[in-house]
Design a protein around this motif. Structure first.
Motif, PDB file in Angstrom:
ATOM      1  N   ASP A  74       0.843  -1.193   0.000  1.00  0.00           N
ATOM      2  CA  ASP A  74       0.000   0.000   0.000  1.00  0.00           C
ATOM      3  C   ASP A  74       0.879   1.244   0.000  1.00  0.00           C
ATOM      4  N   ASP A  75       0.269   2.362  -0.360  1.00  0.00           N
ATOM      5  CA  ASP A  75       0.969   3.647  -0.295  1.00  0.00           C
ATOM      6  C   ASP A  75       0.916   4.235   1.105  1.00  0.00           C
ATOM      7  N   CYS A  76      -0.195   3.967   1.811  1.00  0.00           N
ATOM      8  CA  CYS A  76      -0.339   4.412   3.195  1.00  0.00           C
ATOM      9  C   CYS A  76      -1.438   3.575   3.820  1.00  0.00           C
ATOM     10  N   GLY A  77      -1.303   3.283   5.095  1.00  0.00           N
ATOM     11  CA  GLY A  77      -2.318   2.503   5.772  1.00  0.00           C
ATOM     12  C   GLY A  77      -3.581   3.295   6.030  1.00  0.00           C
ATOM     13  N   THR A  78      -4.621   2.601   6.454  1.00  0.00           N
ATOM     14  CA  THR A  78      -5.873   3.249   6.801  1.00  0.00           C
ATOM     15  C   THR A  78      -5.694   4.096   8.064  1.00  0.00           C
ATOM     16  N   GLN A  79      -6.651   4.957   8.308  1.00  0.00           N
ATOM     17  CA  GLN A  79      -6.602   5.748   9.537  1.00  0.00           C
ATOM     18  C   GLN A  79      -6.707   4.853  10.774  1.00  0.00           C
ATOM     19  N   ASP A  80      -7.498   3.789  10.699  1.00  0.00           N
ATOM     20  CA  ASP A  80      -7.567   2.857  11.824  1.00  0.00           C
ATOM     21  C   ASP A  80      -6.211   2.217  12.083  1.00  0.00           C
ATOM     22  N   CYS A  81      -5.521   1.851  11.026  1.00  0.00           N
ATOM     23  CA  CYS A  81      -4.184   1.265  11.162  1.00  0.00           C
ATOM     24  C   CYS A  81      -3.251   2.242  11.861  1.00  0.00           C
ATOM     25  N   CYS A  82      -3.262   3.499  11.436  1.00  0.00           N
ATOM     26  CA  CYS A  82      -2.386   4.497  12.064  1.00  0.00           C
ATOM     27  C   CYS A  82      -2.769   4.712  13.519  1.00  0.00           C
ATOM     28  N   GLY A  83      -4.061   4.737  13.803  1.00  0.00           N
ATOM     29  CA  GLY A  83      -4.498   4.880  15.183  1.00  0.00           C
ATOM     30  C   GLY A  83      -4.054   3.710  16.043  1.00  0.00           C
ATOM     31  N   ARG A  84      -4.148   2.493  15.508  1.00  0.00           N
ATOM     32  CA  ARG A  84      -3.708   1.330  16.285  1.00  0.00           C
ATOM     33  C   ARG A  84      -2.199   1.333  16.497  1.00  0.00           C
ATOM     34  N   ALA A  85      -1.445   1.809  15.520  1.00  0.00           N
ATOM     35  CA  ALA A  85       0.004   1.906  15.701  1.00  0.00           C
ATOM     36  C   ALA A  85       0.336   2.885  16.822  1.00  0.00           C
ATOM     37  N   ILE A  86      -0.349   4.014  16.862  1.00  0.00           N
ATOM     38  CA  ILE A  86      -0.142   4.989  17.931  1.00  0.00           C
ATOM     39  C   ILE A  86      -0.519   4.382  19.280  1.00  0.00           C
ATOM     40  N   TRP A  87      -1.601   3.650  19.311  1.00  0.00           N
ATOM     41  CA  TRP A  87      -2.030   2.946  20.525  1.00  0.00           C
ATOM     42  C   TRP A  87      -0.906   2.021  21.026  1.00  0.00           C
ATOM     43  N   LEU A 109       6.529   7.936  18.310  1.00  0.00           N
ATOM     44  CA  LEU A 109       5.408   8.819  18.634  1.00  0.00           C
ATOM     45  C   LEU A 109       5.745  10.274  18.334  1.00  0.00           C
ATOM     46  N   ASP A 110       6.972  10.662  18.633  1.00  0.00           N
ATOM     47  CA  ASP A 110       7.385  12.045  18.361  1.00  0.00           C
ATOM     48  C   ASP A 110       7.263  12.367  16.878  1.00  0.00           C
ATOM     49  N   ARG A 111       7.618  11.409  16.034  1.00  0.00           N
ATOM     50  CA  ARG A 111       7.507  11.636  14.588  1.00  0.00           C
ATOM     51  C   ARG A 111       6.054  11.807  14.177  1.00  0.00           C
ATOM     52  N   VAL A 112       5.158  11.032  14.806  1.00  0.00           N
ATOM     53  CA  VAL A 112       3.730  11.189  14.532  1.00  0.00           C
ATOM     54  C   VAL A 112       3.283  12.605  14.879  1.00  0.00           C
ATOM     55  N   LEU A 113       3.625  13.049  16.082  1.00  0.00           N
ATOM     56  CA  LEU A 113       3.143  14.349  16.565  1.00  0.00           C
ATOM     57  C   LEU A 113       3.764  15.514  15.815  1.00  0.00           C
ATOM     58  N   ALA A 114       4.954  15.297  15.236  1.00  0.00           N
ATOM     59  CA  ALA A 114       5.628  16.374  14.514  1.00  0.00           C
ATOM     60  C   ALA A 114       5.069  16.583  13.119  1.00  0.00           C
ATOM     61  N   SER A 115       4.237  15.653  12.634  1.00  0.00           N
ATOM     62  CA  SER A 115       3.763  15.742  11.245  1.00  0.00           C
ATOM     63  C   SER A 115       2.627  16.746  11.109  1.00  0.00           C
ATOM     64  N   SER A 116       1.469  16.427  11.637  1.00  0.00           N
ATOM     65  CA  SER A 116       0.315  17.328  11.567  1.00  0.00           C
ATOM     66  C   SER A 116      -0.568  17.038  12.768  1.00  0.00           C
ATOM     67  N   PRO A 117      -1.433  17.976  13.169  1.00  0.00           N
ATOM     68  CA  PRO A 117      -2.317  17.717  14.301  1.00  0.00           C
ATOM     69  C   PRO A 117      -3.131  16.444  14.081  1.00  0.00           C
ATOM     70  N   LEU A 118      -3.204  15.592  15.091  1.00  0.00           N
ATOM     71  CA  LEU A 118      -3.862  14.299  14.915  1.00  0.00           C
ATOM     72  C   LEU A 118      -5.328  14.404  14.514  1.00  0.00           C
ATOM     73  N   PRO A 119      -6.089  15.366  15.035  1.00  0.00           N
ATOM     74  CA  PRO A 119      -7.475  15.447  14.560  1.00  0.00           C
ATOM     75  C   PRO A 119      -7.586  15.705  13.057  1.00  0.00           C
ATOM     76  N   GLU A 120      -6.543  16.242  12.436  1.00  0.00           N
ATOM     77  CA  GLU A 120      -6.553  16.425  10.979  1.00  0.00           C
ATOM     78  C   GLU A 120      -6.120  15.156  10.260  1.00  0.00           C
ATOM     79  N   SER A 121      -5.169  14.417  10.837  1.00  0.00           N
ATOM     80  CA  SER A 121      -4.707  13.169  10.214  1.00  0.00           C
ATOM     81  C   SER A 121      -5.705  12.045  10.417  1.00  0.00           C
ATOM     82  N   LEU A 122      -6.392  12.063  11.559  1.00  0.00           N
ATOM     83  CA  LEU A 122      -7.335  11.001  11.917  1.00  0.00           C
ATOM     84  C   LEU A 122      -8.714  11.621  12.090  1.00  0.00           C
ATOM     85  N   VAL A 123      -9.549  11.500  11.074  1.00  0.00           N
ATOM     86  CA  VAL A 123     -10.864  12.149  11.122  1.00  0.00           C
ATOM     87  C   VAL A 123     -11.959  11.178  11.532  1.00  0.00           C
ATOM     88  N   TYR A 124     -11.659   9.874  11.519  1.00  0.00           N
ATOM     89  CA  TYR A 124     -12.684   8.894  11.859  1.00  0.00           C
ATOM     90  C   TYR A 124     -12.690   8.630  13.355  1.00  0.00           C
TER      91      TYR A 124
END
Length: 332
Positions: A74-87, A109-124
Motif C-alpha cells: 500500500d501507499d499508506c495505511g488506513t486511519q484505523d491502522c495508524c491509530g492502532r500503531a499509535i495505541w 510517537l514524536d515523529r507522529v506528533l511532529a507531522s500534523s495535528p492528529l485530529p486532521e490526520s485522523l478524522v474517523y
C-alpha cells in the motif's frame, strides 16, 4: 504474524498487517508484565516493535499491508491502522520492559506528533479513539505535555461528536453502532482519568452504561453483529459477532473499574471474557488449541483463526489477569 488463517493454519497469501502487529506488540508486553522474563514473548515483542518502526513513513503515518515477500502493498495505511500503531507505541512507552524499547516507542510517537495535528490526520471516530488510548498510556507514564495536548485535541473532538449526537434515549457518539464499539467509551474514560477532565470520563461512563444495556441480554454478552450493525431506531444485528468486540468490552469495563473502583465493572469485564468460553448467544466455545474462531453466526461458526481473533482473546485474558489481585484485595 500472518493476517488470516485457513482453520488454524496461517494463510501466507494474506501476508502481514500493521493492525495485527500493533495488537501483537500490546499482547506480548501484557504477557511480559504477567510472566516476567519470558524469552519467547520478549523476542516477539522486539520483532513487532521493529515492524512498527519499519512501517512508519516520513510523514509519521504508517503502512499497513505487507506481502509475504516483505514488500509493502500500500501507499499508506488506513486511519484505523495508524491509530492502532499509535495505541501500541503509547502502550510501549508505558509497559516496555527496557529503557531502549521505551525510547524507540517515544521516538516513533514524536515523529507522529511532529507531522500534523492528529485530529486532521485522523478524522474517523475509532481511529481517534485508538490513538487516544495510546496517548493516555504514554502521558500517564511520562507526563510529557505534548502527549497531553494531542490527547486533549483528540478527546475534545470525540466529546464534541458525542454531544452532537447523544440524547436521553441514545447517549452515543454516532447514529449507528458498528465495530469495536466499546473502544469509544474506553478512550473517553482513560483520557478523562489521566488528564483530570471529568467531562471526558463522565461521557465515557454514560456511553458505556448505555452500551451495556444494549448488549447484555439475560446475563449474556451479545455484541453488535456485522450483519447489519445497529442503526438508531432500527433492529440491532445479533450475528456476525466478532471476537474483537468482547475484548473491547473487557477493556472498557476495566477502564471504568480503574477509574471508579466499582466491582460491578470488573464483573462486566469477566462477563465479556466468558463470551469466548461459551457464555454467548449460541453457547459455543470459541476457543480451541489456544486460538480463537473468527466469528459467531446464527447457524454457523467461522472456524478460521485469524490473528485478530486470537490476539483479542489473549489481550482480554491478560488484561483481566492483571487486575485480579486488586479485586481480591478489595473484596477481602
Amino acid at each position: 504474524m500472518i493476517q488470516h488463517a485457513l482453520y488454524s493454519v496461517p494463510n501466507r497469501a494474506t501476508g502481514y498487517c500493521t493492525d495485527d502487529v500493533a495488537r501483537g506488540f500490546i499482547v506480548a508486553l501484557g504477557h511480559l508484565r504477567l510472566a516476567g522474563n519470558d524469552r519467547l514473548a520478549h523476542r516477539l515483542a522486539g520483532t513487532y516493535l521493529a515492524y512498527l518502526q519499519h512501517a512508519q513513513m516520513e510523514n509519521g503515518l504508517f503502512h499497513n499491508f505487507m506481502d509475504y515477500d516483505r514488500r509493502w502493498a500500500d501507499d499508506c495505511g488506513t486511519q484505523d491502522c495508524c491509530g492502532r500503531a499509535i495505541w501500541a507505541l503509547g502502550y510501549g512507552v508505558s509497559a516496555s520492559p527496557s529503557q531502549s524499547w521505551r525510547r524507540v516507542c517515544a521516538a516513533l510517537l514524536d515523529r507522529v506528533l511532529a507531522s500534523s495535528p492528529l485530529p486532521e490526520s485522523l478524522v474517523y471516530l475509532r481511529s481517534r479513539a485508538y490513538a487516544a488510548l495510546g496517548l493516555s498510556y504514554a502521558y500517564a507514564a511520562s507526563k510529557d505535555e505534548r502527549y497531553a495536548e494531542a490527547l486533549r485535541q483528540l478527546t475534545g473532538a470525540m466529546l464534541a461528536q458525542y454531544e452532537s449526537c447523544a440524547t436521553a434515549d441514545w447517549p452515543w457518539f454516532e447514529e449507528t453502532m458498528t465495530y469495536d464499539n466499546a473502544r469509544l467509551p474506553e478512550a473517553m474514560i482513560r483520557s478523562g482519568a489521566v488528564l483530570g477532565e471529568p467531562s471526558y470520563h463522565a461521557a465515557g461512563l454514560t456511553a458505556l452504561r448505555f452500551y451495556e444495556r444494549v448488549t447484555v441480554e439475560n446475563g449474556v454478552f451479545v455484541p453488535i453483529g456485522n450483519d447489519g450493525w445497529y442503526r438508531r431506531g432500527g433492529p440491532r444485528a445479533r450475528y456476525g459477532q466478532q471476537p474483537l468486540e468482547a475484548c473491547a468490552m473487557v477493556d472498557a469495563q476495566l477502564a471504568a473499574f480503574d477509574l471508579t473502583g466499582e466491582i460491578a465493572h470488573f464483573a462486566g469485564a469477566e462477563l465479556a471474557l466468558e463470551w469466548y468460553y461459551g457464555k454467548n448467544s449460541r453457547g459455543i466455545v470459541m476457543v480451541a488449541g489456544g486460538g480463537c474462531y473468527d466469528g459467531l453466526e446464527k447457524d454457523a461458526v467461522n472456524y478460521n483463526m485469524g490473528a485478530e481473533s486470537t490476539l483479542a482473546l489473549l489481550a482480554a485474558a491478560y488484561a483481566l489477569a492483571a487486575r485480579r489481585g486488586r479485586v481480591l484485595r478489595a473484596v477481602r
